[in-house]
Design a protein around this motif. Structure first.
Motif, mmCIF file in Angstrom:
data_model
loop_
_atom_site.group_PDB
_atom_site.id
_atom_site.type_symbol
_atom_site.label_atom_id
_atom_site.label_comp_id
_atom_site.label_asym_id
_atom_site.label_seq_id
_atom_site.Cartn_x
_atom_site.Cartn_y
_atom_site.Cartn_z
ATOM 1 N N GLY A 10 -9.154 -1.188 5.147
ATOM 2 C CA GLY A 10 -9.968 -2.397 5.347
ATOM 3 C C GLY A 10 -10.524 -2.978 4.060
ATOM 4 N N LYS A 13 -6.581 -4.641 0.673
ATOM 5 C CA LYS A 13 -5.363 -4.430 -0.134
ATOM 6 C C LYS A 13 -4.248 -5.371 0.321
ATOM 7 C CE LYS A 13 -5.054 -0.067 1.051
ATOM 8 N NZ LYS A 13 -6.211 0.051 1.972
ATOM 9 N N GLY A 14 -4.085 -5.473 1.657
ATOM 10 C CA GLY A 14 -3.026 -6.335 2.196
ATOM 11 C C GLY A 14 -3.300 -7.800 1.878
ATOM 12 N N THR A 15 -4.546 -8.216 2.125
ATOM 13 C CA THR A 15 -4.935 -9.615 1.910
ATOM 14 C C THR A 15 -4.743 -9.996 0.444
ATOM 15 O OG1 THR A 15 -6.597 -9.355 3.637
ATOM 16 C CG2 THR A 15 -6.883 -11.225 2.132
ATOM 17 N N THR A 31 3.632 0.035 2.138
ATOM 18 C CA THR A 31 4.263 1.073 2.965
ATOM 19 C C THR A 31 3.815 0.948 4.428
ATOM 20 O OG1 THR A 31 2.700 2.466 1.746
ATOM 21 C CG2 THR A 31 5.014 2.994 1.508
ATOM 22 N N ARG A 36 5.344 0.148 9.923
ATOM 23 C CA ARG A 36 5.122 -0.523 11.224
ATOM 24 C C ARG A 36 6.404 -1.211 11.694
ATOM 25 N NH1 ARG A 36 -0.078 -0.817 9.344
ATOM 26 N NH2 ARG A 36 0.358 -2.610 8.031
ATOM 27 N N ASP A 57 -3.400 9.505 10.626
ATOM 28 C CA ASP A 57 -3.078 10.514 9.598
ATOM 29 C C ASP A 57 -2.090 9.924 8.609
ATOM 30 O OD1 ASP A 57 -4.590 12.483 10.787
ATOM 31 O OD2 ASP A 57 -2.934 13.223 12.024
ATOM 32 N N VAL A 86 0.698 2.188 -1.358
ATOM 33 C CA VAL A 86 1.903 3.004 -1.497
ATOM 34 C C VAL A 86 1.559 4.401 -2.018
ATOM 35 C CG1 VAL A 86 4.122 3.171 -2.737
ATOM 36 C CG2 VAL A 86 3.335 0.972 -1.868
ATOM 37 N N ARG A 88 -1.049 7.382 -1.973
ATOM 38 C CA ARG A 88 -2.250 7.912 -1.291
ATOM 39 C C ARG A 88 -2.452 9.395 -1.486
ATOM 40 N NH1 ARG A 88 -3.269 3.965 3.662
ATOM 41 N NH2 ARG A 88 -1.661 2.499 3.068
ATOM 42 N N GLN A 92 2.414 11.667 -4.403
ATOM 43 C CA GLN A 92 2.992 10.310 -4.374
ATOM 44 C C GLN A 92 2.808 9.624 -5.730
ATOM 45 O OE1 GLN A 92 1.583 7.985 -1.005
ATOM 46 N NE2 GLN A 92 2.010 9.627 0.435
ATOM 47 N N ARG A 127 -10.567 -6.967 13.347
ATOM 48 C CA ARG A 127 -9.284 -7.442 12.802
ATOM 49 C C ARG A 127 -8.213 -7.585 13.891
ATOM 50 N NH1 ARG A 127 -6.148 -4.090 8.230
ATOM 51 N NH2 ARG A 127 -6.342 -2.416 9.736
ATOM 52 N N ARG A 167 -8.634 7.788 9.575
ATOM 53 C CA ARG A 167 -8.114 7.141 8.362
ATOM 54 C C ARG A 167 -9.118 7.285 7.216
ATOM 55 N NH1 ARG A 167 -7.182 1.511 10.790
ATOM 56 N NH2 ARG A 167 -6.581 0.811 8.711
ATOM 57 N N GLY A 202 -17.320 -10.140 -0.598
ATOM 58 C CA GLY A 202 -17.527 -11.568 -0.873
ATOM 59 C C GLY A 202 -16.317 -12.351 -0.419
HETATM 60 P P1 AP5 Z 1 -6.774 -5.953 4.902
HETATM 61 O O1 AP5 Z 1 -6.297 -6.842 3.815
HETATM 62 O O2 AP5 Z 1 -5.941 -5.813 6.130
HETATM 63 O O3 AP5 Z 1 -7.198 -4.527 4.292
HETATM 64 P P2 AP5 Z 1 -6.306 -3.291 3.893
HETATM 65 O O4 AP5 Z 1 -7.006 -2.615 2.756
HETATM 66 O O5 AP5 Z 1 -4.886 -3.717 3.691
HETATM 67 O O6 AP5 Z 1 -6.503 -2.451 5.207
HETATM 68 P P3 AP5 Z 1 -5.479 -1.599 6.046
HETATM 69 O O7 AP5 Z 1 -6.254 -1.177 7.269
HETATM 70 O O8 AP5 Z 1 -4.196 -2.307 6.292
HETATM 71 O O9 AP5 Z 1 -5.251 -0.408 5.088
HETATM 72 P P4 AP5 Z 1 -4.766 0.968 5.429
HETATM 73 O O10 AP5 Z 1 -4.579 1.519 4.065
HETATM 74 O O11 AP5 Z 1 -5.610 1.768 6.337
HETATM 75 O O12 AP5 Z 1 -3.464 0.689 6.323
HETATM 76 P P5 AP5 Z 1 -1.921 0.501 5.988
HETATM 77 O O13 AP5 Z 1 -1.377 -0.555 6.826
HETATM 78 O O14 AP5 Z 1 -1.697 0.416 4.522
HETATM 79 O O15 AP5 Z 1 -8.232 -6.451 5.308
HETATM 80 C C1 AP5 Z 1 -8.916 -5.859 6.404
HETATM 81 C C2 AP5 Z 1 -9.628 -6.957 7.220
HETATM 82 O O16 AP5 Z 1 -10.663 -7.507 6.430
HETATM 83 C C3 AP5 Z 1 -8.712 -8.120 7.612
HETATM 84 O O17 AP5 Z 1 -9.078 -8.565 8.875
HETATM 85 C C4 AP5 Z 1 -8.996 -9.185 6.551
HETATM 86 O O18 AP5 Z 1 -8.819 -10.483 7.049
HETATM 87 C C5 AP5 Z 1 -10.456 -8.894 6.226
HETATM 88 N N1 AP5 Z 1 -10.830 -9.161 4.836
HETATM 89 C C6 AP5 Z 1 -10.102 -8.914 3.708
HETATM 90 N N2 AP5 Z 1 -10.788 -9.258 2.614
HETATM 91 C C7 AP5 Z 1 -12.011 -9.710 3.041
HETATM 92 C C8 AP5 Z 1 -13.167 -10.207 2.384
HETATM 93 N N3 AP5 Z 1 -13.224 -10.315 1.053
HETATM 94 N N4 AP5 Z 1 -14.211 -10.575 3.151
HETATM 95 C C9 AP5 Z 1 -14.164 -10.480 4.504
HETATM 96 N N5 AP5 Z 1 -13.088 -10.037 5.181
HETATM 97 C C10 AP5 Z 1 -12.027 -9.638 4.470
HETATM 98 O O19 AP5 Z 1 -1.357 1.917 6.462
HETATM 99 C C11 AP5 Z 1 -1.353 2.230 7.850
HETATM 100 C C12 AP5 Z 1 -0.891 3.660 8.061
HETATM 101 O O20 AP5 Z 1 0.445 3.828 7.547
HETATM 102 C C13 AP5 Z 1 -1.706 4.767 7.353
HETATM 103 O O21 AP5 Z 1 -2.863 5.112 8.084
HETATM 104 C C14 AP5 Z 1 -0.660 5.891 7.298
HETATM 105 O O22 AP5 Z 1 -0.514 6.522 8.531
HETATM 106 C C15 AP5 Z 1 0.622 5.135 6.974
HETATM 107 N N6 AP5 Z 1 0.862 4.999 5.522
HETATM 108 C C16 AP5 Z 1 0.978 3.829 4.816
HETATM 109 N N7 AP5 Z 1 1.182 4.086 3.521
HETATM 110 C C17 AP5 Z 1 1.179 5.441 3.388
HETATM 111 C C18 AP5 Z 1 1.304 6.321 2.270
HETATM 112 N N8 AP5 Z 1 1.485 5.870 1.029
HETATM 113 N N9 AP5 Z 1 1.233 7.667 2.510
HETATM 114 C C19 AP5 Z 1 1.084 8.150 3.751
HETATM 115 N N10 AP5 Z 1 0.928 7.378 4.846
HETATM 116 C C20 AP5 Z 1 0.979 6.022 4.667
#
Ligand code: AP5
Length: 219
Positions: A10, A13-15, A31, A36, A57, A86, A88, A92, A127, A167, A202
Motif C-alpha cells: 500500500g 509502489k504500483g502507482t 511481480t 496475478r 505470504d 520485485v 522482497r 532475491q 482500494r 502481508r 501526500g
Molecule cells: P499501490 O500503488 O497499489 O501500492 P503498492 O505499494 O503497489 O501496494 P500493493 O498492495 O500492490 O503492494 P504489495 O507489495 O503488497 O502487493 P503486490 O501486488 O506487489 O497503492 C495502494 C493504494 O493507495 C491504491 O489504492 C492507490 O490508489 C493509493 N495511493 C497510492 N499513493 C497514494 C497517495 N500518495 N495518497 C493516497 N493514496 C495513494 O504483491 C502481491 C503479492 O504477490 C504478494 O503479497 C506476494 O504474495 C506476491 N509477490 C509479489 N512479488 C513478490 C516477490 N518479489 N517475492 C515474493 N512474493 C511476491
C-alpha cells in the motif's frame, strides 16, 4: 536506469512505478501483476502462486527469480527497468544483482517508500483495482469502470484484513532485512546502488515529483 522500488503493502509502489517508468521512458516490471495474470490464466506458475498470494505470504524465491530473469533479458528492458515489488528477500536481492551482472548491467538506485502504518491500512481497505489493466483506485466501489481502459474494478483477495495483516508481517520479517542490505551496500560506496528514502505520503503528483527530483539530484 535500473531502479528497485521498496516499501510496505500500500506504499504506492504500483502507482508511482507506472508514472516513473513513463517519465523515464522505460518499462515497469511488477511481480505482483505478473503473478496475478498467471493466476487468472491458470498457468502452472499461477497455480503454484495462488495460495501464497491469497494468504498474503511471499511466493517462493525460485518463482520470482525465474520471472526476473526472463523479464530482464527482454530487448525492451535493455535501457533499464523500474522493478516494483520485485525484491522482497535477501536471496532475491542477491539474485537480481547476479542476473543484471550476467547481462552486463547494474542496479542504479533503490527507492524506499515511507508511509505511516495507519495510512497503509486506510489505503488498502478502500482500494479497488482494474481487473484488466491493474490500475489501483482509492474509495471507488467494486463494479465501477476503470478510467483508463473501461475495465471492471474489483477488490483484491489479499486486501481482506487477515491477508493484509499477513502481508505486513511478511514485510517486517522478510523484506525489512533487504532494506538493511541495500543501505549497507550504499554506505560502502563504489558501484553500489544509491539508497533513496521517499516520503510517500501526500498527493500522488507530489510524491512523483519528489521521486523525480531525487533521481535527478542524486544521479
Ligand atoms: P499501490 O500503488 O497499489 O501500492 P503498492 O505499494 O503497489 O501496494 P500493493 O498492495 O500492490 O503492494 P504489495 O507489495 O503488497 O502487493 P503486490 O501486488 O506487489 O497503492 C495502494 C493504494 O493507495 C491504491 O489504492 C492507490 O490508489 C493509493 N495511493 C497510492 N499513493 C497514494 C497517495 N500518495 N495518497 C493516497 N493514496 C495513494 O504483491 C502481491 C503479492 O504477490 C504478494 O503479497 C506476494 O504474495 C506476491 N509477490 C509479489 N512479488 C513478490 C516477490 N518479489 N517475492 C515474493 N512474493 C511476491
Amino acid at each position: 536506469m535500473n531502479i528497485v522500488l521498496l516499501g510496505p503493502p500500500g506504499a504506492g509502489k504500483g502507482t508511482q512505478g507506472e508514472r516513473v517508468a513513463q517519465r523515464l521512458g522505460i518499462p515497469k516490471l511488477a511481480t505482483g501483476d505478473v503473478l496475478r495474470a498467471a493466476v487468472r490464466e491458470g498457468t502452472e506458475q499461477g497455480l503454484k502462486a495462488k495460495g501464497y498470494m491469497e494468504r498474503g505470504d511471499l511466493v517462493p524465491d525460485a518463482v520470482i527469480l525465474g520471472i526476473m530473469k526472463e523479464a530482464l533479458a527482454r530487448p525492451e528492458a535493455a535501457k533499464g527497468v523500474v522493478l516494483d515489488g520485485v525484491v522482497r528477500t535477501v536471496p532475491q536481492a542477491e539474485g537480481l544483482e547476479r542476473v543484471l551482472g550476467d547481462l552486463g548491467r547494474r542496479l542504479d538506485a533503490v527507492l524506499m517508500f515511507d508511509v505511516d502504518e495507519d495510512e497503509l491500512v486506510r489505503r488498502l481497505s478502500s482500494r479497488t483495482v482494474c481487473e484488466a489493466c491493474q490500475t489501483p483506485y482509492t474509495g471507488r466501489e467494486p463494479g465501477a469502470s476503470c478510467e483508463k481502459c473501461g475495465g471492471r474494478l474489483v477488490r483484491r483477495k489479499d486486501d481482506e484484513p487477515e491477508a493484509v495483516r499477513n502481508r505486513m508481517r511478511a514485510y517486517r520479517e522478510q523484506t525489512a532485512p533487504v532494506i538493511d542490505w541495500y543501505q549497507r551496500k550504499a554506505a560502502a560506496g563504489g558501484n553500489a546502488p544509491r539508497f533513496i528514502r521517499i516520503d510517500a505520503e501526500g498527493p500522488i503528483d507530489e510524491v512523483t515529483e519528489r521521486v523525480m527530483r531525487q533521481l535527478k539530484e542524486q544521479a
